[in-house]
Design a protein around this motif. Sequence first.
Motif, mmCIF file in Angstrom:
data_model
loop_
_atom_site.group_PDB
_atom_site.id
_atom_site.type_symbol
_atom_site.label_atom_id
_atom_site.label_comp_id
_atom_site.label_asym_id
_atom_site.label_seq_id
_atom_site.Cartn_x
_atom_site.Cartn_y
_atom_site.Cartn_z
ATOM 1 N N ARG A 4 0.877 -1.167 0.000
ATOM 2 C CA ARG A 4 0.000 0.000 0.000
ATOM 3 C C ARG A 4 0.909 1.211 0.000
ATOM 4 O O ARG A 4 1.709 1.416 0.918
ATOM 5 C CB ARG A 4 -0.942 -0.002 1.208
ATOM 6 C CG ARG A 4 -1.914 1.171 1.188
ATOM 7 C CD ARG A 4 -3.048 1.016 2.166
ATOM 8 N NE ARG A 4 -2.566 1.038 3.546
ATOM 9 C CZ ARG A 4 -3.367 1.010 4.611
ATOM 10 N NH1 ARG A 4 -4.671 0.951 4.460
ATOM 11 N NH2 ARG A 4 -2.867 1.036 5.820
ATOM 12 N N ILE A 5 0.780 2.011 -1.049
ATOM 13 C CA ILE A 5 1.645 3.177 -1.247
ATOM 14 C C ILE A 5 0.875 4.419 -0.850
ATOM 15 O O ILE A 5 -0.207 4.698 -1.355
ATOM 16 C CB ILE A 5 2.091 3.280 -2.720
ATOM 17 C CG1 ILE A 5 2.812 1.990 -3.131
ATOM 18 C CG2 ILE A 5 2.964 4.500 -2.941
ATOM 19 C CD1 ILE A 5 3.062 1.868 -4.620
ATOM 20 N N ASP A 8 2.930 10.131 0.567
ATOM 21 C CA ASP A 8 4.248 10.602 0.995
ATOM 22 C C ASP A 8 5.346 9.609 0.604
ATOM 23 O O ASP A 8 6.485 9.736 1.015
ATOM 24 C CB ASP A 8 4.275 10.862 2.506
ATOM 25 C CG ASP A 8 4.074 9.595 3.336
ATOM 26 O OD1 ASP A 8 3.890 8.497 2.760
ATOM 27 O OD2 ASP A 8 4.093 9.704 4.581
ATOM 28 N N HIS A 9 4.970 8.618 -0.214
ATOM 29 C CA HIS A 9 5.871 7.595 -0.772
ATOM 30 C C HIS A 9 6.275 6.520 0.230
ATOM 31 O O HIS A 9 7.089 5.667 -0.097
ATOM 32 C CB HIS A 9 7.103 8.219 -1.429
ATOM 33 C CG HIS A 9 6.755 9.066 -2.604
ATOM 34 N ND1 HIS A 9 7.502 9.095 -3.740
ATOM 35 C CD2 HIS A 9 5.716 9.915 -2.845
ATOM 36 C CE1 HIS A 9 6.959 9.931 -4.612
ATOM 37 N NE2 HIS A 9 5.870 10.433 -4.076
ATOM 38 N N THR A 10 5.741 6.554 1.445
ATOM 39 C CA THR A 10 5.981 5.448 2.361
ATOM 40 C C THR A 10 5.088 4.287 1.936
ATOM 41 O O THR A 10 4.074 4.478 1.254
ATOM 42 C CB THR A 10 5.692 5.828 3.832
ATOM 43 O OG1 THR A 10 4.330 6.232 3.943
ATOM 44 C CG2 THR A 10 6.621 6.931 4.305
ATOM 45 N N THR A 11 5.493 3.111 2.341
ATOM 46 C CA THR A 11 4.723 1.931 1.964
ATOM 47 C C THR A 11 4.467 1.050 3.177
ATOM 48 O O THR A 11 5.198 1.087 4.165
ATOM 49 C CB THR A 11 5.436 1.086 0.890
ATOM 50 O OG1 THR A 11 6.702 0.680 1.406
ATOM 51 C CG2 THR A 11 5.632 1.873 -0.396
ATOM 52 N N GLU A 12 3.424 0.283 3.037
ATOM 53 C CA GLU A 12 3.093 -0.752 4.006
ATOM 54 C C GLU A 12 2.916 -2.030 3.203
ATOM 55 O O GLU A 12 2.719 -1.987 1.986
ATOM 56 C CB GLU A 12 1.800 -0.395 4.727
ATOM 57 C CG GLU A 12 1.906 0.896 5.516
ATOM 58 C CD GLU A 12 0.548 1.482 5.828
ATOM 59 O OE1 GLU A 12 0.315 1.783 7.003
ATOM 60 O OE2 GLU A 12 -0.267 1.640 4.896
ATOM 61 N N TRP A 13 2.973 -3.148 3.875
ATOM 62 C CA TRP A 13 2.801 -4.403 3.166
ATOM 63 C C TRP A 13 1.987 -5.381 3.982
ATOM 64 O O TRP A 13 1.874 -5.264 5.190
ATOM 65 C CB TRP A 13 4.155 -4.989 2.781
ATOM 66 C CG TRP A 13 4.929 -5.545 3.949
ATOM 67 C CD1 TRP A 13 5.534 -4.840 4.948
ATOM 68 C CD2 TRP A 13 5.171 -6.907 4.238
ATOM 69 N NE1 TRP A 13 6.138 -5.689 5.833
ATOM 70 C CE2 TRP A 13 5.938 -6.978 5.415
ATOM 71 C CE3 TRP A 13 4.810 -8.105 3.609
ATOM 72 C CZ2 TRP A 13 6.336 -8.173 5.981
ATOM 73 C CZ3 TRP A 13 5.228 -9.297 4.176
ATOM 74 C CH2 TRP A 13 5.987 -9.311 5.347
ATOM 75 N N VAL A 14 1.426 -6.320 3.267
ATOM 76 C CA VAL A 14 0.734 -7.449 3.880
ATOM 77 C C VAL A 14 1.133 -8.670 3.055
ATOM 78 O O VAL A 14 1.089 -8.652 1.827
ATOM 79 C CB VAL A 14 -0.792 -7.240 3.955
ATOM 80 C CG1 VAL A 14 -1.425 -7.121 2.594
ATOM 81 C CG2 VAL A 14 -1.459 -8.329 4.761
ATOM 82 N N GLY A 62 -4.088 5.864 -0.538
ATOM 83 C CA GLY A 62 -3.147 5.833 -1.654
ATOM 84 C C GLY A 62 -3.529 4.783 -2.673
ATOM 85 O O GLY A 62 -4.658 4.735 -3.146
ATOM 86 N N LEU A 63 -2.568 3.915 -2.973
ATOM 87 C CA LEU A 63 -2.767 2.860 -3.962
ATOM 88 C C LEU A 63 -2.267 1.539 -3.400
ATOM 89 O O LEU A 63 -1.285 1.509 -2.657
ATOM 90 C CB LEU A 63 -1.980 3.171 -5.247
ATOM 91 C CG LEU A 63 -2.338 4.456 -5.979
ATOM 92 C CD1 LEU A 63 -1.308 4.754 -7.065
ATOM 93 C CD2 LEU A 63 -3.729 4.345 -6.581
ATOM 94 N N VAL A 64 -2.916 0.457 -3.791
ATOM 95 C CA VAL A 64 -2.481 -0.882 -3.420
ATOM 96 C C VAL A 64 -2.020 -1.571 -4.699
ATOM 97 O O VAL A 64 -2.724 -1.534 -5.716
ATOM 98 C CB VAL A 64 -3.609 -1.683 -2.745
ATOM 99 C CG1 VAL A 64 -3.190 -3.118 -2.499
ATOM 100 C CG2 VAL A 64 -4.031 -1.007 -1.443
ATOM 101 N N VAL A 65 -0.848 -2.176 -4.644
ATOM 102 C CA VAL A 65 -0.306 -2.868 -5.817
ATOM 103 C C VAL A 65 0.233 -4.226 -5.388
ATOM 104 O O VAL A 65 0.812 -4.363 -4.310
ATOM 105 C CB VAL A 65 0.765 -2.007 -6.524
ATOM 106 C CG1 VAL A 65 1.989 -1.799 -5.674
ATOM 107 C CG2 VAL A 65 1.148 -2.598 -7.869
ATOM 108 N N ASP A 66 0.007 -5.214 -6.228
ATOM 109 C CA ASP A 66 0.504 -6.559 -5.980
ATOM 110 C C ASP A 66 1.995 -6.602 -6.294
ATOM 111 O O ASP A 66 2.456 -5.983 -7.262
ATOM 112 C CB ASP A 66 -0.249 -7.552 -6.869
ATOM 113 C CG ASP A 66 0.094 -8.980 -6.557
ATOM 114 O OD1 ASP A 66 -0.588 -9.570 -5.706
ATOM 115 O OD2 ASP A 66 1.043 -9.514 -7.160
ATOM 116 N N VAL A 67 2.747 -7.329 -5.484
ATOM 117 C CA VAL A 67 4.189 -7.416 -5.694
ATOM 118 C C VAL A 67 4.520 -7.947 -7.092
ATOM 119 O O VAL A 67 5.519 -7.569 -7.685
ATOM 120 C CB VAL A 67 4.861 -8.254 -4.578
ATOM 121 C CG1 VAL A 67 4.502 -9.723 -4.698
ATOM 122 C CG2 VAL A 67 6.369 -8.059 -4.575
ATOM 123 N N GLY A 68 3.647 -8.799 -7.626
ATOM 124 C CA GLY A 68 3.884 -9.329 -8.970
ATOM 125 C C GLY A 68 3.904 -8.244 -10.035
ATOM 126 O O GLY A 68 4.595 -8.365 -11.044
#
Length: 163
Positions: A4-5, A8-14, A62-68
């Motif tokens: 999840r971007i 402020d360009h920080t990211t989180e992940w699951v 923000g935006l959620v993007v798949d690692v793939g």
Amino acid sequence: MLYRIRTDHTTEWVNSFGKKDFALLVEHGRTADDLPWEPAERIADGDTIRLALRYGVPSRVGLVVDVGDLVPLDHRDQVLKAHADWLAARPAYRKQVERLEPIMPGGLAHHDHLDEAVDASVRETINRAHAEFLEAIESPANTTLVRHWRSLGGRVPEPIGTD
């Protein structure tokens, strides 16, 4: 795995979900924002945001993007880093081979031949990885995602190229 971007360009992940699971979330009346997000080390650079604006989904922050969907960027960067690391280590390794040359004649020639083969292979891999990255990044950005990102105060990296 999802990122999840934030604007402020920080990211989180699951780690336990991917974009294949979005339908399941919707089926249960949930969104990606309801997932158990954790801080990620990754900082979203311009290319990461460009890819998210093509392949991601909106989030309330923000935006959620798949690692793939980030593989073309990550693969290119990993190949470049691995090659740079090898180039930095090469002189020290060559000195070791030079010390062994009197005991094992031909070692230097063999070492040089292997270096040339590795360099050619790496150049080919870098070219292929860069072509895959360009193919991903040159597809049009999703105008809905671009509008969403801007509405949250996010800066859209230029050039973006929308449909």
